[in-house]
Write a protein that holds these residues in place. Structure first.
Motif, short mmCIF file in Angstrom:
data_model
loop_
_atom_site.label_atom_id
_atom_site.label_comp_id
_atom_site.label_asym_id
_atom_site.label_seq_id
_atom_site.Cartn_x
_atom_site.Cartn_y
_atom_site.Cartn_z
N LEU A 233 0.82 -1.21 0.00
CA LEU A 233 0.00 0.00 0.00
C LEU A 233 0.86 1.26 0.00
CD1 LEU A 233 -2.82 -1.14 2.45
CD2 LEU A 233 -3.06 -0.65 0.01
N LYS A 234 1.94 1.25 0.74
CA LYS A 234 2.82 2.42 0.77
C LYS A 234 3.45 2.67 -0.60
CE LYS A 234 3.92 2.14 5.71
NZ LYS A 234 4.97 1.90 6.73
N GLN A 235 3.89 1.60 -1.26
CA GLN A 235 4.49 1.76 -2.59
C GLN A 235 3.44 2.17 -3.61
OE1 GLN A 235 6.74 -1.72 -3.69
NE2 GLN A 235 8.04 -1.64 -1.87
N TYR A 236 2.24 1.62 -3.48
CA TYR A 236 1.15 1.95 -4.41
C TYR A 236 0.79 3.43 -4.28
CZ TYR A 236 -3.14 1.19 -7.08
OH TYR A 236 -4.12 1.23 -8.03
N ILE A 237 0.67 3.91 -3.05
CA ILE A 237 0.38 5.32 -2.81
C ILE A 237 1.50 6.19 -3.39
CG2 ILE A 237 0.22 7.10 -1.02
CD1 ILE A 237 -1.22 5.02 0.71
N GLY A 238 2.73 5.75 -3.19
CA GLY A 238 3.86 6.50 -3.72
C GLY A 238 3.77 6.69 -5.21
N HIS A 239 3.34 5.64 -5.94
CA HIS A 239 3.18 5.75 -7.39
C HIS A 239 2.05 6.72 -7.73
CE1 HIS A 239 6.12 2.85 -8.68
NE2 HIS A 239 5.59 1.89 -7.94
N LEU A 240 0.93 6.61 -7.03
CA LEU A 240 -0.19 7.52 -7.31
C LEU A 240 0.19 8.97 -7.11
CD1 LEU A 240 -3.30 5.69 -5.78
CD2 LEU A 240 -2.82 6.09 -8.20
N LEU A 241 0.97 9.25 -6.07
CA LEU A 241 1.35 10.62 -5.77
C LEU A 241 2.29 11.21 -6.82
CD1 LEU A 241 1.83 10.41 -1.89
CD2 LEU A 241 -0.03 11.52 -3.13
N GLN A 242 2.92 10.34 -7.61
CA GLN A 242 3.80 10.82 -8.68
C GLN A 242 3.00 11.37 -9.85
OE1 GLN A 242 6.86 8.05 -9.95
NE2 GLN A 242 7.00 7.19 -7.89
N TYR A 243 1.72 10.98 -9.94
CA TYR A 243 0.90 11.36 -11.08
C TYR A 243 -0.35 12.10 -10.60
CZ TYR A 243 3.95 7.84 -13.00
OH TYR A 243 5.06 7.11 -13.34
N PRO A 244 -0.32 13.44 -10.52
CA PRO A 244 -1.43 14.22 -9.97
C PRO A 244 -2.76 13.91 -10.67
CG PRO A 244 0.48 15.61 -10.37
CD PRO A 244 0.78 14.28 -10.99
N GLY A 245 -3.79 13.63 -9.87
CA GLY A 245 -5.11 13.42 -10.43
C GLY A 245 -5.35 12.05 -11.02
N LEU A 246 -4.33 11.19 -11.09
CA LEU A 246 -4.51 9.88 -11.71
C LEU A 246 -5.51 9.03 -10.95
CD1 LEU A 246 -3.83 7.73 -13.78
CD2 LEU A 246 -1.84 7.09 -12.39
N ALA A 247 -5.43 9.04 -9.61
CA ALA A 247 -6.33 8.21 -8.82
C ALA A 247 -7.79 8.55 -9.10
CB ALA A 247 -6.02 8.38 -7.33
N ARG A 248 -8.12 9.86 -9.11
CA ARG A 248 -9.50 10.27 -9.37
C ARG A 248 -9.90 9.94 -10.79
NH1 ARG A 248 -12.09 14.96 -11.14
NH2 ARG A 248 -10.13 16.11 -11.27
N HIS A 249 -8.99 10.14 -11.73
CA HIS A 249 -9.31 9.86 -13.13
C HIS A 249 -9.56 8.37 -13.34
CE1 HIS A 249 -9.50 11.22 -17.30
NE2 HIS A 249 -8.92 10.09 -17.62
N MET A 250 -8.84 7.53 -12.61
CA MET A 250 -9.03 6.09 -12.73
C MET A 250 -10.45 5.71 -12.33
SD MET A 250 -5.39 4.78 -11.19
CE MET A 250 -5.91 3.09 -10.93
N ILE A 251 -11.03 6.45 -11.37
CA ILE A 251 -12.39 6.17 -10.92
C ILE A 251 -13.40 6.84 -11.85
CG2 ILE A 251 -14.05 6.55 -9.07
CD1 ILE A 251 -11.70 6.32 -7.12
N ASP A 252 -13.22 8.12 -12.16
CA ASP A 252 -14.18 8.86 -12.95
C ASP A 252 -14.30 8.34 -14.38
OD1 ASP A 252 -14.61 10.47 -10.80
OD2 ASP A 252 -13.46 12.17 -11.54
N GLN A 253 -13.17 7.90 -14.93
CA GLN A 253 -13.15 7.53 -16.34
C GLN A 253 -12.84 6.05 -16.55
OE1 GLN A 253 -14.00 9.68 -18.67
NE2 GLN A 253 -14.28 11.31 -17.18
N SER A 254 -13.23 5.20 -15.61
CA SER A 254 -12.87 3.78 -15.71
C SER A 254 -13.36 3.14 -17.00
CB SER A 254 -13.39 3.01 -14.49
OG SER A 254 -14.78 3.16 -14.34
#
Length: 207
Positions: free
Chosen positions: A93-114
């Protein structure tokens, strides 16, 4: 034989466009990406971008699938049997979060535009396998002793939600006058949040 250089050039141009899109997402997030900015970044004609990818959605979907594939390193933590299951999950989970934080907005986009990202049920199935769902469930089963599959799935959903929602909110927030991102800017570092979550959520399973 004369067509090989042209084919190679086509392949290079297509990859160049994809690489430029990935770089823009990493640098500025998904929302600010336009086809004109991609063509400028890739140093190719806008018509060529449309020729290879047909639409912005197709190109963004391919770029985000490329980004998702980079998360494999995080999932490798779930396969490290030298670590106790709790530590495997925390490291993942820590590594996964680290990757998400490298790409601004990616987490939300993954949900909004799945639907755009996955493109089809077949691709979604492939993505689910990439997410190593069963590895997560196995670690939870080993850590808690729970055998009921439905309860394990509930644990997994709650765990992901508790960990990823602050990341999504943080990446969507706008810095305030002090350079903080609202209330989420005052939270502890995300690694500390994961430790805190595990201490409280799984304390009854401690020996």
């Amino acid at each position: 034989m004369e067509q090989e250089p042209e084919a190679s050039s086509d392949k290079d141009s297509k990859q160049q466009i994809l690489d430029a899109t990935v770089d823009l997402i990493r640098e500025e997030g998904v929302e600010g990406v336009t086809l004109r900015r991609i063509s400028a970044k890739a140093k190719v004609n806008l018509a060529l971008v449309n020729y290879y990818y047909r639409s912005k959605d197709n190109l963004l979907g391919e770029a985000i699938r490329t980004l998702i594939s980079k998360f494999d390193a995080a999932f490798q933590a779930l396969e490290d049997d030298s670590l106790p299951p709790k530590e495997r999950l925390k490291m993942f989970l820590k590594q996964y979060i680290g990757h998400l934080l490298q790409y601004p907005g990616l987490a939300r986009h993954m949900i909004d535009q799945s639907p755009v990202i996955m493109g089809s049920l077949h691709k979604y199935s492939q993505y689910s396998k990439t997410m190593k769902r069963q590895k997560t469930l196995n670690a939870l089963r080993e850590m808690t002793g729970e055998q009921n599959e439905e309860r394990l799935n509930i644990m997994m959903v709650q765990l992901y939600g508790a960990v990823l929602m602050p990341v999504i909110m943080y990446s969507c927030g706008q810095p305030d006058d002090e350079g903080e991102r609202g209330a989420f800017g005052h939270l502890p570092p995300f690694d500390d949040q994961v430790d805190h979550l595990f201490d409280h959520y799984f304390h009854k399973y401690e020996n």
